[in-house]
Design a protein around this motif. Structure first.
Motif, PDB file in Angstrom:
ATOM      1  N   ARG A   1       9.799  -3.986  -6.715  1.00 52.20           N
ATOM      2  CA  ARG A   1      10.556  -5.200  -6.381  1.00 52.20           C
ATOM      3  C   ARG A   1       9.782  -6.455  -6.785  1.00 52.20           C
ATOM      4  O   ARG A   1      10.342  -7.373  -7.392  1.00 52.20           O
ATOM      5  CB  ARG A   1      10.858  -5.218  -4.881  1.00 52.20           C
ATOM      6  CG  ARG A   1      11.976  -4.259  -4.498  1.00 52.20           C
ATOM      7  CD  ARG A   1      12.152  -4.197  -3.002  1.00 52.20           C
ATOM      8  NE  ARG A   1      13.356  -3.458  -2.629  1.00 52.20           N
ATOM      9  CZ  ARG A   1      13.695  -3.164  -1.386  1.00 52.20           C
ATOM     10  NH1 ARG A   1      12.922  -3.547  -0.373  1.00 52.20           N
ATOM     11  NH2 ARG A   1      14.798  -2.508  -1.124  1.00 52.20           N
ATOM     12  N   VAL A   2       8.527  -6.495  -6.446  1.00 54.21           N
ATOM     13  CA  VAL A   2       7.728  -7.680  -6.795  1.00 54.21           C
ATOM     14  C   VAL A   2       7.746  -7.907  -8.302  1.00 54.21           C
ATOM     15  O   VAL A   2       7.942  -9.027  -8.782  1.00 54.21           O
ATOM     16  CB  VAL A   2       6.264  -7.522  -6.310  1.00 54.21           C
ATOM     17  CG1 VAL A   2       5.398  -8.660  -6.844  1.00 54.21           C
ATOM     18  CG2 VAL A   2       6.213  -7.489  -4.798  1.00 54.21           C
TER      19      VAL A   2
ATOM     20  N   VAL B   1       8.017  -4.699   6.380  1.00 55.39           N
ATOM     21  CA  VAL B   1       8.583  -5.921   5.776  1.00 55.39           C
ATOM     22  C   VAL B   1       9.540  -5.579   4.628  1.00 55.39           C
ATOM     23  O   VAL B   1      10.730  -5.906   4.672  1.00 55.39           O
ATOM     24  CB  VAL B   1       7.464  -6.862   5.265  1.00 55.39           C
ATOM     25  CG1 VAL B   1       8.069  -8.074   4.548  1.00 55.39           C
ATOM     26  CG2 VAL B   1       6.600  -7.322   6.426  1.00 55.39           C
ATOM     27  N   CYS B   2       9.045  -4.909   3.629  1.00 51.40           N
ATOM     28  CA  CYS B   2       9.871  -4.616   2.450  1.00 51.40           C
ATOM     29  C   CYS B   2      10.652  -3.329   2.701  1.00 51.40           C
ATOM     30  O   CYS B   2      10.446  -2.316   2.047  1.00 51.40           O
ATOM     31  CB  CYS B   2       8.977  -4.492   1.218  1.00 51.40           C
ATOM     32  SG  CYS B   2       9.916  -4.525  -0.319  1.00 51.40           S
TER      33      CYS B   2
ATOM     34  N   ASN C   1      12.612  -7.920   4.918  1.00 55.25           N
ATOM     35  CA  ASN C   1      12.402  -9.206   5.592  1.00 55.25           C
ATOM     36  C   ASN C   1      11.624 -10.142   4.668  1.00 55.25           C
ATOM     37  O   ASN C   1      10.462 -10.440   4.899  1.00 55.25           O
ATOM     38  CB  ASN C   1      11.610  -8.994   6.892  1.00 55.25           C
ATOM     39  CG  ASN C   1      12.389  -8.173   7.887  1.00 55.25           C
ATOM     40  OD1 ASN C   1      13.550  -8.471   8.175  1.00 55.25           O
ATOM     41  ND2 ASN C   1      11.774  -7.119   8.398  1.00 55.25           N
TER      42      ASN C   1
ATOM     43  N   CYS D   1       7.401 -12.130   4.007  1.00 56.28           N
ATOM     44  CA  CYS D   1       6.591 -11.435   3.002  1.00 56.28           C
ATOM     45  C   CYS D   1       5.592 -12.382   2.332  1.00 56.28           C
ATOM     46  O   CYS D   1       5.954 -13.488   1.907  1.00 56.28           O
ATOM     47  CB  CYS D   1       7.515 -10.835   1.948  1.00 56.28           C
ATOM     48  SG  CYS D   1       6.634  -9.932   0.678  1.00 56.28           S
TER      49      CYS D   1
ATOM     50  N   VAL E   1       4.365 -12.276  -0.545  1.00 55.36           N
ATOM     51  CA  VAL E   1       4.533 -12.464  -1.989  1.00 55.36           C
ATOM     52  C   VAL E   1       5.967 -12.874  -2.341  1.00 55.36           C
ATOM     53  O   VAL E   1       6.395 -12.734  -3.477  1.00 55.36           O
ATOM     54  CB  VAL E   1       4.125 -11.191  -2.783  1.00 55.36           C
ATOM     55  CG1 VAL E   1       2.627 -10.986  -2.729  1.00 55.36           C
ATOM     56  CG2 VAL E   1       4.843  -9.958  -2.258  1.00 55.36           C
ATOM     57  N   GLN E   2       6.669 -13.400  -1.363  1.00 53.16           N
ATOM     58  CA  GLN E   2       8.088 -13.699  -1.610  1.00 53.16           C
ATOM     59  C   GLN E   2       8.286 -14.736  -2.719  1.00 53.16           C
ATOM     60  O   GLN E   2       9.259 -14.668  -3.464  1.00 53.16           O
ATOM     61  CB  GLN E   2       8.786 -14.169  -0.333  1.00 53.16           C
ATOM     62  CG  GLN E   2       8.178 -15.418   0.263  1.00 53.16           C
ATOM     63  CD  GLN E   2       9.176 -16.114   1.185  1.00 53.16           C
ATOM     64  OE1 GLN E   2      10.249 -16.487   0.750  1.00 53.16           O
ATOM     65  NE2 GLN E   2       8.797 -16.291   2.437  1.00 53.16           N
TER      66      GLN E   2
ATOM     67  N   GLN F   1      13.430 -10.593  -5.143  1.00 52.61           N
ATOM     68  CA  GLN F   1      13.865 -11.604  -4.179  1.00 52.61           C
ATOM     69  C   GLN F   1      14.465 -12.807  -4.906  1.00 52.61           C
ATOM     70  O   GLN F   1      15.517 -13.318  -4.518  1.00 52.61           O
ATOM     71  CB  GLN F   1      12.660 -11.985  -3.303  1.00 52.61           C
ATOM     72  CG  GLN F   1      12.470 -13.452  -3.017  1.00 52.61           C
ATOM     73  CD  GLN F   1      13.347 -13.892  -1.846  1.00 52.61           C
ATOM     74  OE1 GLN F   1      14.022 -13.075  -1.211  1.00 52.61           O
ATOM     75  NE2 GLN F   1      13.351 -15.165  -1.582  1.00 52.61           N
TER      76      GLN F   1
ATOM     77  N   GLN G   1      17.198  -6.986  -4.512  1.00 51.70           N
ATOM     78  CA  GLN G   1      16.234  -6.083  -3.862  1.00 51.70           C
ATOM     79  C   GLN G   1      16.693  -4.634  -3.904  1.00 51.70           C
ATOM     80  O   GLN G   1      15.891  -3.716  -4.082  1.00 51.70           O
ATOM     81  CB  GLN G   1      16.012  -6.507  -2.401  1.00 51.70           C
ATOM     82  CG  GLN G   1      15.248  -7.813  -2.241  1.00 51.70           C
ATOM     83  CD  GLN G   1      16.151  -9.018  -2.174  1.00 51.70           C
ATOM     84  OE1 GLN G   1      17.244  -9.025  -2.721  1.00 51.70           O
ATOM     85  NE2 GLN G   1      15.693 -10.062  -1.495  1.00 51.70           N
TER      86      GLN G   1
HETATM   87 FE1  SF4 Z   1      10.014  -6.880  -0.719  1.00 53.16          FE
HETATM   88 FE2  SF4 Z   1      11.279  -9.167  -0.219  1.00 53.16          FE
HETATM   89 FE3  SF4 Z   1       8.618  -9.091  -0.296  1.00 53.16          FE
HETATM   90 FE4  SF4 Z   1      10.005  -8.833  -2.526  1.00 53.16          FE
HETATM   91  S1  SF4 Z   1       9.929 -10.623  -1.212  1.00 53.16           S
HETATM   92  S2  SF4 Z   1       8.278  -7.579  -1.910  1.00 53.16           S
HETATM   93  S3  SF4 Z   1      11.790  -7.678  -1.826  1.00 53.16           S
HETATM   94  S4  SF4 Z   1       9.962  -8.059   1.170  1.00 53.16           S
END
Ligand code: SF4
Length: 357
Positions: A149-150, A200-201, A207, A211, A213-214, A220, A225
Protein backbone atom coordinates in the motif's frame (compact mmCIF):
# COMPACT_ATOMS: atom_id res chain seq x y z
CA UNK A 1 4.96 2.36 -8.01
CA UNK A 2 6.06 5.03 -5.56
CA UNK A 3 9.25 5.11 -3.55
CA UNK A 4 9.22 4.89 0.21
CA UNK A 5 10.78 7.92 1.88
CA UNK A 6 14.36 7.66 3.07
CA UNK A 7 13.17 8.08 6.63
CA UNK A 8 10.65 5.22 6.31
CA UNK A 9 12.42 3.06 8.91
CA UNK A 10 12.89 6.03 11.25
CA UNK A 11 9.19 6.89 11.05
CA UNK A 12 8.15 3.32 11.79
CA UNK A 13 10.52 2.93 14.73
CA UNK A 14 9.58 6.32 16.23
CA UNK A 15 5.89 5.49 15.90
CA UNK A 16 6.37 2.06 17.46
CA UNK A 17 8.09 3.48 20.51
CA UNK A 18 5.09 5.70 21.29
CA UNK A 19 2.07 3.95 19.82
CA UNK A 20 3.11 0.32 19.33
CA UNK A 21 2.59 -2.72 21.51
CA UNK A 22 5.40 -2.98 24.05
CA UNK A 23 4.08 -4.99 26.97
CA UNK A 24 3.19 -8.37 25.51
CA UNK A 25 4.73 -11.23 27.50
CA UNK A 26 6.98 -12.31 24.63
CA UNK A 27 8.40 -8.82 24.20
CA UNK A 28 11.28 -7.14 26.01
CA UNK A 29 13.32 -10.30 25.81
CA UNK A 30 16.14 -11.47 23.58
CA UNK A 31 15.57 -15.08 24.48
CA UNK A 32 15.12 -16.83 21.11
CA UNK A 33 13.15 -19.66 22.72
CA UNK A 34 10.42 -17.27 23.85
CA UNK A 35 10.46 -15.21 20.67
CA UNK A 36 10.34 -18.32 18.49
CA UNK A 37 7.55 -19.90 20.54
CA UNK A 38 5.44 -16.73 20.34
CA UNK A 39 6.05 -16.34 16.60
CA UNK A 40 4.88 -19.89 15.91
CA UNK A 41 1.86 -19.53 18.20
CA UNK A 42 0.88 -16.21 16.61
CA UNK A 43 0.70 -17.74 13.12
CA UNK A 44 -3.02 -18.05 12.31
CA UNK A 45 -3.91 -17.31 15.95
CA UNK A 46 -5.16 -14.14 17.66
CA UNK A 47 -2.97 -12.37 20.22
CA UNK A 48 -5.71 -12.75 22.87
CA UNK A 49 -5.60 -16.55 22.50
CA UNK A 50 -1.81 -16.70 22.58
CA UNK A 51 -1.82 -14.63 25.79
CA UNK A 52 -3.54 -17.59 27.41
CA UNK A 53 -1.43 -20.41 25.91
CA UNK A 54 2.03 -18.84 25.97
CA UNK A 55 2.56 -18.70 29.77
CA UNK A 56 1.04 -22.16 30.27
CA UNK A 57 3.36 -23.66 27.66
CA UNK A 58 6.40 -21.94 29.16
CA UNK A 59 5.38 -23.03 32.64
CA UNK A 60 5.61 -26.70 31.63
CA UNK A 61 8.39 -26.48 29.03
CA UNK A 62 10.54 -23.48 29.98
CA UNK A 63 13.44 -23.97 27.55
CA UNK A 64 14.41 -25.67 24.34
CA UNK A 65 16.06 -28.64 26.07
CA UNK A 66 12.94 -29.43 28.09
CA UNK A 67 10.78 -29.15 25.00
CA UNK A 68 13.11 -31.38 22.97
CA UNK A 69 13.01 -34.07 25.67
CA UNK A 70 9.24 -33.90 26.27
CA UNK A 71 6.97 -36.68 24.98
CA UNK A 72 5.04 -35.67 21.86
CA UNK A 73 1.79 -36.15 23.76
CA UNK A 74 2.72 -33.45 26.25
CA UNK A 75 3.49 -30.97 23.47
CA UNK A 76 0.23 -31.74 21.69
CA UNK A 77 -1.70 -31.46 24.93
CA UNK A 78 -0.24 -28.00 25.61
CA UNK A 79 -1.12 -27.02 22.06
CA UNK A 80 -4.60 -28.49 22.22
CA UNK A 81 -7.15 -25.88 21.12
CA UNK A 82 -4.69 -23.73 19.14
CA UNK A 83 -5.33 -25.70 15.95
CA UNK A 84 -2.98 -26.25 13.03
CA UNK A 85 -1.27 -29.12 14.85
CA UNK A 86 1.50 -29.40 12.30
CA UNK A 87 2.85 -26.31 14.07
CA UNK A 88 3.13 -28.26 17.34
CA UNK A 89 4.81 -31.21 15.64
CA UNK A 90 7.26 -28.88 13.89
CA UNK A 91 7.87 -27.05 17.17
CA UNK A 92 8.89 -30.31 18.79
CA UNK A 93 11.06 -31.34 15.82
CA UNK A 94 12.66 -27.89 15.76
CA UNK A 95 13.58 -28.05 19.46
CA UNK A 96 15.16 -31.46 18.89
CA UNK A 97 17.10 -30.11 15.89
CA UNK A 98 18.36 -27.16 17.93
CA UNK A 99 19.63 -29.59 20.58
CA UNK A 100 21.11 -32.09 18.13
CA UNK A 101 22.56 -29.74 15.53
CA UNK A 102 23.35 -26.63 17.55
CA UNK A 103 24.03 -27.96 21.05
CA UNK A 104 20.81 -26.51 22.45
CA UNK A 105 21.59 -22.93 21.37
CA UNK A 106 19.46 -21.28 18.67
CA UNK A 107 21.64 -20.15 15.74
CA UNK A 108 22.04 -16.38 15.50
CA UNK A 109 21.48 -15.84 11.78
CA UNK A 110 18.22 -15.82 9.85
CA UNK A 111 19.85 -18.02 7.19
CA UNK A 112 20.57 -20.80 9.70
CA UNK A 113 17.32 -20.37 11.59
CA UNK A 114 15.48 -20.92 8.32
CA UNK A 115 17.01 -24.39 8.03
CA UNK A 116 15.08 -25.55 11.12
CA UNK A 117 11.70 -27.34 10.91
CA UNK A 118 8.68 -25.04 10.80
CA UNK A 119 10.71 -21.82 10.53
CA UNK A 120 10.05 -19.96 7.28
CA UNK A 121 11.93 -16.97 5.94
CA UNK A 122 9.83 -14.33 7.68
CA UNK A 123 9.83 -16.11 11.05
CA UNK A 124 13.59 -16.62 10.84
CA UNK A 125 14.02 -12.90 10.15
CA UNK A 126 11.77 -11.97 13.07
CA UNK A 127 13.79 -14.10 15.52
CA UNK A 128 17.12 -12.86 14.16
CA UNK A 129 16.09 -9.23 14.29
CA UNK A 130 14.41 -9.37 17.72
CA UNK A 131 17.13 -11.39 19.42
CA UNK A 132 20.32 -10.58 17.55
CA UNK A 133 19.65 -7.26 15.80
CA UNK A 134 20.22 -8.78 12.37
CA UNK A 135 19.22 -6.67 9.41
CA UNK A 136 16.70 -9.20 8.08
CA UNK A 137 13.32 -8.35 6.58
CA UNK A 138 10.03 -9.88 7.64
CA UNK A 139 7.31 -10.22 5.05
CA UNK A 140 4.24 -11.91 6.44
CA UNK A 141 0.74 -11.17 5.16
CA UNK A 142 0.33 -8.06 7.34
CA UNK A 143 3.65 -6.59 6.29
CA UNK A 144 2.97 -7.30 2.63
CA UNK A 145 -0.23 -5.31 2.99
CA UNK A 146 1.54 -2.35 4.59
CA UNK A 147 4.41 -2.23 2.10
CA UNK A 148 2.38 -2.77 -1.06
CA UNK A 149 0.00 0.00 0.00
CA UNK A 150 2.72 2.47 0.91
CA UNK A 151 4.57 1.82 -2.33
CA UNK A 152 1.54 1.32 -4.58
CA UNK A 153 3.17 -2.01 -5.45
CA UNK A 154 0.75 -3.49 -7.97
CA UNK A 155 2.69 -6.54 -9.19
CA UNK A 156 0.89 -9.84 -8.70
CA UNK A 157 2.39 -11.55 -5.63
CA UNK A 158 1.19 -14.91 -6.96
CA UNK A 159 4.18 -14.56 -9.31
CA UNK A 160 7.39 -15.65 -7.56
CA UNK A 161 9.38 -12.90 -9.31
CA UNK A 162 7.03 -10.23 -7.95
CA UNK A 163 7.30 -11.62 -4.44
CA UNK A 164 11.09 -11.82 -4.69
CA UNK A 165 11.23 -8.20 -5.79
CA UNK A 166 9.14 -7.19 -2.77
CA UNK A 167 11.57 -9.05 -0.46
CA UNK A 168 14.36 -6.99 -1.96
CA UNK A 169 12.48 -3.76 -1.41
CA UNK A 170 11.64 -4.79 2.16
CA UNK A 171 15.33 -5.46 2.79
CA UNK A 172 16.31 -2.13 1.31
CA UNK A 173 13.92 -0.31 3.65
CA UNK A 174 15.46 -1.78 6.83
CA UNK A 175 17.22 0.51 9.31
CA UNK A 176 20.91 1.07 8.64
CA UNK A 177 23.79 1.59 11.01
CA UNK A 178 26.42 -0.17 13.06
CA UNK A 179 25.81 -3.32 15.09
CA UNK A 180 25.06 -1.41 18.28
CA UNK A 181 22.52 0.80 16.56
CA UNK A 182 20.86 -2.11 14.76
CA UNK A 183 20.60 -4.05 18.02
CA UNK A 184 18.10 -1.42 19.15
CA UNK A 185 16.62 -0.31 15.83
CA UNK A 186 15.91 -3.70 14.28
CA UNK A 187 13.64 -5.10 17.03
CA UNK A 188 11.79 -1.78 17.18
CA UNK A 189 11.36 -1.56 13.41
CA UNK A 190 10.29 -5.20 13.05
CA UNK A 191 7.77 -4.79 15.84
CA UNK A 192 6.65 -1.50 14.30
CA UNK A 193 5.82 -3.12 10.97
CA UNK A 194 3.97 -5.91 12.76
CA UNK A 195 2.00 -3.41 14.82
CA UNK A 196 1.15 -1.24 11.83
CA UNK A 197 -0.23 -4.28 10.01
CA UNK A 198 -2.10 -5.55 13.07
CA UNK A 199 -3.70 -2.38 14.41
CA UNK A 200 -3.51 0.44 11.82
CA UNK A 201 -3.21 -0.79 8.24
CA UNK A 202 -6.09 -3.22 8.59
CA UNK A 203 -7.24 -5.27 5.62
CA UNK A 204 -10.78 -3.90 5.51
CA UNK A 205 -10.71 -0.51 7.24
CA UNK A 206 -7.22 0.93 7.52
CA UNK A 207 -6.88 3.74 10.07
CA UNK A 208 -4.86 5.94 7.76
CA UNK A 209 -5.24 9.01 9.97
CA UNK A 210 -3.23 7.25 12.68
CA UNK A 211 -0.53 6.00 10.31
CA UNK A 212 3.02 7.40 10.50
CA UNK A 213 3.48 7.13 6.73
CA UNK A 214 0.11 8.38 5.56
CA UNK A 215 1.54 11.45 3.82
CA UNK A 216 3.69 9.28 1.55
CA UNK A 217 1.39 6.30 1.11
CA UNK A 218 0.42 5.78 -2.54
CA UNK A 219 -2.71 3.73 -1.74
CA UNK A 220 -3.97 6.37 0.69
CA UNK A 221 -3.28 9.19 -1.76
CA UNK A 222 -5.17 7.37 -4.50
CA UNK A 223 -7.92 6.14 -2.18
CA UNK A 224 -7.17 2.62 -3.40
CA UNK A 225 -6.21 0.86 -0.18
CA UNK A 226 -8.32 -2.19 -1.02
CA UNK A 227 -6.45 -2.64 -4.32
CA UNK A 228 -3.32 -3.84 -2.47
CA UNK A 229 -1.77 -6.31 -2.22
CA UNK A 230 -2.45 -7.83 -5.62
CA UNK A 231 -2.50 -11.60 -5.49
CA UNK A 232 -4.45 -13.66 -7.94
CA UNK A 233 -5.42 -17.16 -7.00
CA UNK A 234 -3.48 -19.92 -8.64
CA UNK A 235 -5.92 -21.56 -10.97
CA UNK A 236 -6.27 -25.30 -10.63
CA UNK A 237 -5.91 -27.36 -13.77
CA UNK A 238 -9.07 -28.93 -15.02
CA UNK A 239 -9.92 -31.20 -17.92
CA UNK A 240 -12.80 -31.55 -20.34
CA UNK A 241 -13.84 -33.82 -23.20
CA UNK A 242 -15.18 -32.26 -26.36
CA UNK A 243 -16.72 -34.12 -29.26
CA UNK A 244 -16.09 -32.45 -32.61
CA UNK A 245 -18.46 -33.04 -35.51
CA UNK A 246 -16.42 -33.00 -38.69
CA UNK A 247 -19.26 -32.81 -41.21
CA UNK A 248 -17.85 -33.21 -44.71
CA UNK A 249 -19.90 -32.38 -47.77
CA UNK A 250 -19.24 -32.54 -51.52
CA UNK A 251 -15.81 -31.32 -52.71
CA UNK A 252 -14.37 -31.84 -49.26
CA UNK A 253 -16.13 -28.84 -47.77
CA UNK A 254 -16.39 -28.91 -43.99
CA UNK A 255 -19.05 -27.29 -41.85
CA UNK A 256 -17.57 -24.61 -39.58
CA UNK A 257 -19.33 -22.45 -37.01
CA UNK A 258 -18.19 -19.34 -35.19
CA UNK A 259 -17.45 -19.93 -31.49
CA UNK A 260 -19.14 -17.73 -28.86
CA UNK A 261 -17.49 -14.39 -28.09
CA UNK A 262 -16.20 -15.59 -24.71
CA UNK A 263 -14.58 -18.78 -23.47
CA UNK A 264 -12.22 -21.20 -25.18
CA UNK A 265 -11.43 -20.29 -28.80
CA UNK A 266 -13.71 -17.26 -28.51
CA UNK A 267 -14.76 -15.85 -31.88
CA UNK A 268 -12.83 -18.44 -33.94
CA UNK A 269 -14.40 -20.78 -36.45
CA UNK A 270 -14.57 -24.40 -35.40
CA UNK A 271 -16.33 -27.65 -36.14
CA UNK A 272 -19.47 -27.97 -33.96
CA UNK A 273 -18.62 -28.98 -30.39
CA UNK A 274 -20.69 -31.41 -28.27
CA UNK A 275 -20.38 -32.64 -24.71
CA UNK A 276 -20.59 -36.32 -25.66
CA UNK A 277 -21.06 -38.73 -28.53
CA UNK A 278 -24.85 -39.02 -28.16
CA UNK A 279 -25.28 -35.25 -28.28
CA UNK A 280 -23.16 -35.16 -31.44
CA UNK A 281 -25.29 -37.79 -33.17
CA UNK A 282 -28.47 -35.94 -32.16
CA UNK A 283 -27.00 -32.65 -33.39
CA UNK A 284 -26.12 -34.19 -36.74
CA UNK A 285 -29.62 -35.64 -37.13
CA UNK A 286 -31.15 -32.27 -36.35
CA UNK A 287 -29.03 -30.65 -39.06
CA UNK A 288 -29.62 -33.17 -41.81
CA UNK A 289 -33.35 -33.23 -41.10
CA UNK A 290 -33.65 -36.44 -43.08
CA UNK A 291 -32.09 -34.83 -46.13
CA UNK A 292 -28.76 -36.58 -45.72
CA UNK A 293 -30.02 -39.83 -47.07
CA UNK A 294 -26.75 -40.84 -48.69
CA UNK A 295 -24.81 -40.19 -45.55
CA UNK A 296 -22.90 -43.15 -44.14
CA UNK A 297 -22.57 -43.97 -40.46
CA UNK A 298 -20.44 -41.33 -38.65
CA UNK A 299 -16.95 -42.63 -37.95
CA UNK A 300 -14.82 -41.82 -34.92
CA UNK A 301 -11.35 -40.51 -35.72
CA UNK A 302 -8.44 -40.92 -33.28
CA UNK A 303 -8.94 -38.80 -30.17
CA UNK A 304 -6.16 -36.43 -29.13
CA UNK A 305 -5.17 -34.17 -26.27
CA UNK A 306 -4.91 -30.42 -26.56
CA UNK A 307 -3.25 -28.66 -23.59
CA UNK A 308 -4.47 -25.17 -22.70
CA UNK A 309 -2.97 -22.97 -19.97
CA UNK A 310 -5.27 -24.23 -17.22
CA UNK A 311 -7.13 -27.04 -18.91
CA UNK A 312 -6.53 -30.34 -20.66
CA UNK A 313 -8.91 -30.71 -23.57
CA UNK A 314 -9.54 -34.24 -24.80
CA UNK A 315 -10.83 -33.91 -28.33
CA UNK A 316 -12.87 -36.69 -29.96
CA UNK A 317 -13.46 -35.97 -33.65
CA UNK A 318 -16.24 -37.79 -35.48
CA UNK A 319 -16.34 -37.71 -39.26
CA UNK A 320 -19.75 -37.61 -40.94
CA UNK A 321 -20.15 -37.67 -44.71
CA UNK A 322 -23.04 -35.40 -45.67
CA UNK A 323 -24.46 -36.03 -49.15
CA UNK A 324 -26.91 -33.13 -49.12
CA UNK A 325 -25.42 -30.12 -47.33
CA UNK A 326 -27.70 -27.94 -45.31
CA UNK A 327 -27.66 -24.21 -46.16
CA UNK A 328 -25.10 -21.73 -44.85
CA UNK A 329 -26.32 -19.55 -42.01
CA UNK A 330 -25.18 -16.44 -40.13
CA UNK A 331 -23.37 -18.70 -37.63
CA UNK A 332 -21.86 -21.26 -39.94
CA UNK A 333 -20.88 -22.21 -43.45
CA UNK A 334 -19.39 -24.91 -45.64
CA UNK A 335 -15.74 -24.10 -46.17
CA UNK A 336 -13.57 -25.66 -48.88
CA UNK A 337 -10.01 -26.82 -48.04
CA UNK A 338 -8.55 -23.87 -50.02
CA UNK A 339 -10.39 -21.51 -47.67
CA UNK A 340 -9.24 -23.03 -44.36
CA UNK A 341 -5.94 -21.19 -44.37
CA UNK A 342 -7.71 -17.83 -44.44
CA UNK A 343 -10.21 -18.67 -41.71
CA UNK A 344 -9.49 -18.16 -38.02
CA UNK A 345 -9.32 -21.75 -36.81
CA UNK A 346 -8.03 -23.04 -33.45
CA UNK A 347 -4.66 -24.70 -34.00
CA UNK A 348 -5.77 -28.25 -33.10
CA UNK A 349 -8.81 -27.96 -35.37
CA UNK A 350 -6.62 -26.78 -38.21
CA UNK A 351 -4.30 -29.71 -37.59
CA UNK A 352 -7.27 -32.05 -37.51
CA UNK A 353 -8.64 -30.77 -40.81
CA UNK A 354 -5.26 -30.74 -42.50
CA UNK A 355 -4.18 -34.14 -41.31
CA UNK A 356 -7.16 -36.26 -40.61
CA UNK A 357 -9.19 -35.68 -43.74
FE1 SF4 B 1 -1.98 1.55 5.37
FE2 SF4 B 1 -3.35 3.83 5.32
FE3 SF4 B 1 -0.92 3.74 6.41
FE4 SF4 B 1 -1.20 3.54 3.79
S1 SF4 B 1 -1.71 5.30 5.05
S2 SF4 B 1 0.10 2.27 5.07
S3 SF4 B 1 -3.10 2.38 3.62
S4 SF4 B 1 -2.76 2.68 7.12
Amino acid sequence: MGAAPEDFAARVTAWQAVHGRNTLPWQNTRDPYRVWLSEIMLQQTQVATVLDYFPRFLGRLPDVQTLAAAPADVVLELWSGLGYYSRARNLHACAQAVVERFGGVFPHSAALLETLPGIGRSTAAAIASFCFGERAAILDANVKRVLTRVLGYGADLARPAAERALWEIATDLLPRGDAAGLATAMPRYTQGLMDLGAVVCLAKKPNCLLCPVQDVCVAQREGRQSAYPVKTKTLKRSSASWWLLVARGPAGRVWLERRPATGIWAGLHCTPVFADHAALVAGLAAQTGGKGGAQVEPRELPAFLHVLTHRDLYLHPVLAEVAVPWPDTAEGRWAAPVDWAAIGLPAPVRKLLDGAL
